[in-house]
Enzyme design. Structure first.
Site, PDB file in Angstrom:
ATOM      1  N   HIS A   9       0.823  -1.206   0.000  1.00  0.00           N
ATOM      2  CA  HIS A   9       0.000   0.000   0.000  1.00  0.00           C
ATOM      3  C   HIS A   9       0.860   1.261   0.000  1.00  0.00           C
ATOM      4  O   HIS A   9       0.588   2.213  -0.716  1.00  0.00           O
ATOM      5  CB  HIS A   9      -0.935   0.008   1.217  1.00  0.00           C
ATOM      6  CG  HIS A   9      -1.860   1.177   1.208  1.00  0.00           C
ATOM      7  ND1 HIS A   9      -1.487   2.438   1.640  1.00  0.00           N
ATOM      8  CD2 HIS A   9      -3.135   1.292   0.771  1.00  0.00           C
ATOM      9  CE1 HIS A   9      -2.510   3.265   1.478  1.00  0.00           C
ATOM     10  NE2 HIS A   9      -3.520   2.594   0.947  1.00  0.00           N
ATOM     11  N   GLU A  46       7.624   5.562  -3.223  1.00  0.00           N
ATOM     12  CA  GLU A  46       8.122   5.319  -4.585  1.00  0.00           C
ATOM     13  C   GLU A  46       8.892   4.008  -4.622  1.00  0.00           C
ATOM     14  O   GLU A  46       9.509   3.641  -3.631  1.00  0.00           O
ATOM     15  CB  GLU A  46       9.071   6.462  -4.988  1.00  0.00           C
ATOM     16  CG  GLU A  46       8.363   7.781  -5.274  1.00  0.00           C
ATOM     17  CD  GLU A  46       7.471   7.728  -6.508  1.00  0.00           C
ATOM     18  OE1 GLU A  46       7.806   6.968  -7.447  1.00  0.00           O
ATOM     19  OE2 GLU A  46       6.439   8.409  -6.524  1.00  0.00           O
ATOM     20  N   LEU A  71      -3.616  -7.716   3.118  1.00  0.00           N
ATOM     21  CA  LEU A  71      -4.272  -8.763   3.898  1.00  0.00           C
ATOM     22  C   LEU A  71      -5.726  -8.993   3.516  1.00  0.00           C
ATOM     23  O   LEU A  71      -6.274 -10.056   3.798  1.00  0.00           O
ATOM     24  CB  LEU A  71      -4.168  -8.453   5.402  1.00  0.00           C
ATOM     25  CG  LEU A  71      -2.755  -8.558   5.976  1.00  0.00           C
ATOM     26  CD1 LEU A  71      -2.747  -8.193   7.447  1.00  0.00           C
ATOM     27  CD2 LEU A  71      -2.199  -9.960   5.765  1.00  0.00           C
ATOM     28  N   GLY A  74      -9.884  -5.736  -0.427  1.00  0.00           N
ATOM     29  CA  GLY A  74     -10.642  -4.493  -0.523  1.00  0.00           C
ATOM     30  C   GLY A  74     -10.483  -3.827  -1.880  1.00  0.00           C
ATOM     31  O   GLY A  74     -10.005  -4.431  -2.837  1.00  0.00           O
ATOM     32  N   HIS A  76      -8.459  -1.619  -2.915  1.00  0.00           N
ATOM     33  CA  HIS A  76      -7.081  -1.519  -3.420  1.00  0.00           C
ATOM     34  C   HIS A  76      -6.709  -2.737  -4.258  1.00  0.00           C
ATOM     35  O   HIS A  76      -6.135  -2.612  -5.333  1.00  0.00           O
ATOM     36  CB  HIS A  76      -6.090  -1.396  -2.258  1.00  0.00           C
ATOM     37  CG  HIS A  76      -6.237  -0.119  -1.506  1.00  0.00           C
ATOM     38  ND1 HIS A  76      -6.479   1.088  -2.110  1.00  0.00           N
ATOM     39  CD2 HIS A  76      -6.164   0.146  -0.177  1.00  0.00           C
ATOM     40  CE1 HIS A  76      -6.552   2.045  -1.205  1.00  0.00           C
ATOM     41  NE2 HIS A  76      -6.372   1.495  -0.026  1.00  0.00           N
TER      42      HIS A  76
END
Lengths: 124, 124
Positions: A9, A46, A71, A74, A76
């Site tokens: 993330h 980055e 984990l 969702g 993302h």
């Protein structure tokens, strides 16, 4: 040539991003069949996912596996990562880029969680 | 009597919390030496960490291992979980409650990540 891109993330906390970079170094030293192992971040750090993919392609990758270090399944994992991947896939249609299941989906999770608890228990 | 409490962050997305509950069910069915295996959430879902610990104690636990289902050692792992655990430790000083290292710290992570990528690669 095959590449593996671990996608996390990303965090405002630099140490969290560095943990992902350390894990990627460990991954690259394990026994595997990838010529290029790197990490990328969805946000807040980055390289971005497109830039991580472009680096792999510059290094000669013809096949890239994107591995979501997440984990849960969702937004993302379900939408954001595929959207970022699609940008580079359309730039480089000759490269095969695919997204593996996210970490939370791994069958091996229960084993390493129990190991983690047991090791801790033995050390206390 | 020993108990294992898997502690996740908790999400507004119900399916993410349900994934943690499913994982906990899988954990409880694996081979292990815990009489009670449950999950709890730092926020946004139930049970809370104190209530998860209290349920284990009510079920007879004398020793509880708290296992943080987190990928990085941020504030949640370093401060928030220990603070929640301390509440119940002071209520029940006769019970031994300890916190295992978080998932992201596990030595087995690289192995299951590579497995995940390889399995995916074989299926494509």
């Amino acid at each position: 040539m095959k590449a593996l891109l671990l996608v996390a993330h990303g965090s405002r906390r630099v140490a969290s991003n560095d943990e992902v970079r350390e894990l990627t170094k460990k991954l690259s030293k394990e026994k595997h069949h990838y010529n290029h192992v790197d990490c990328a971040f969805l946000e807040l750090s980055e390289p971005s996912i497109p830039n991580g993919l472009r680096s792999a392609i510059k290094a000669g990758a013809k096949e890239i596996i994107v591995l979501p270090y997440f984990l849960s399944a969702g937004r993302h994992v379900a939408e954001d990562i595929p959207e970022e991947v699609a940008i580079v896939q359309s730039e480089s249609p000759e490269v095969s880029i695919s997204i593996a299941p996210y970490l939370g989906h791994s069958h091996g999770l229960t084993t390493i969680l129990l190991e983690q608890a047991t090791l801790h228990n033995e050390n206390t």
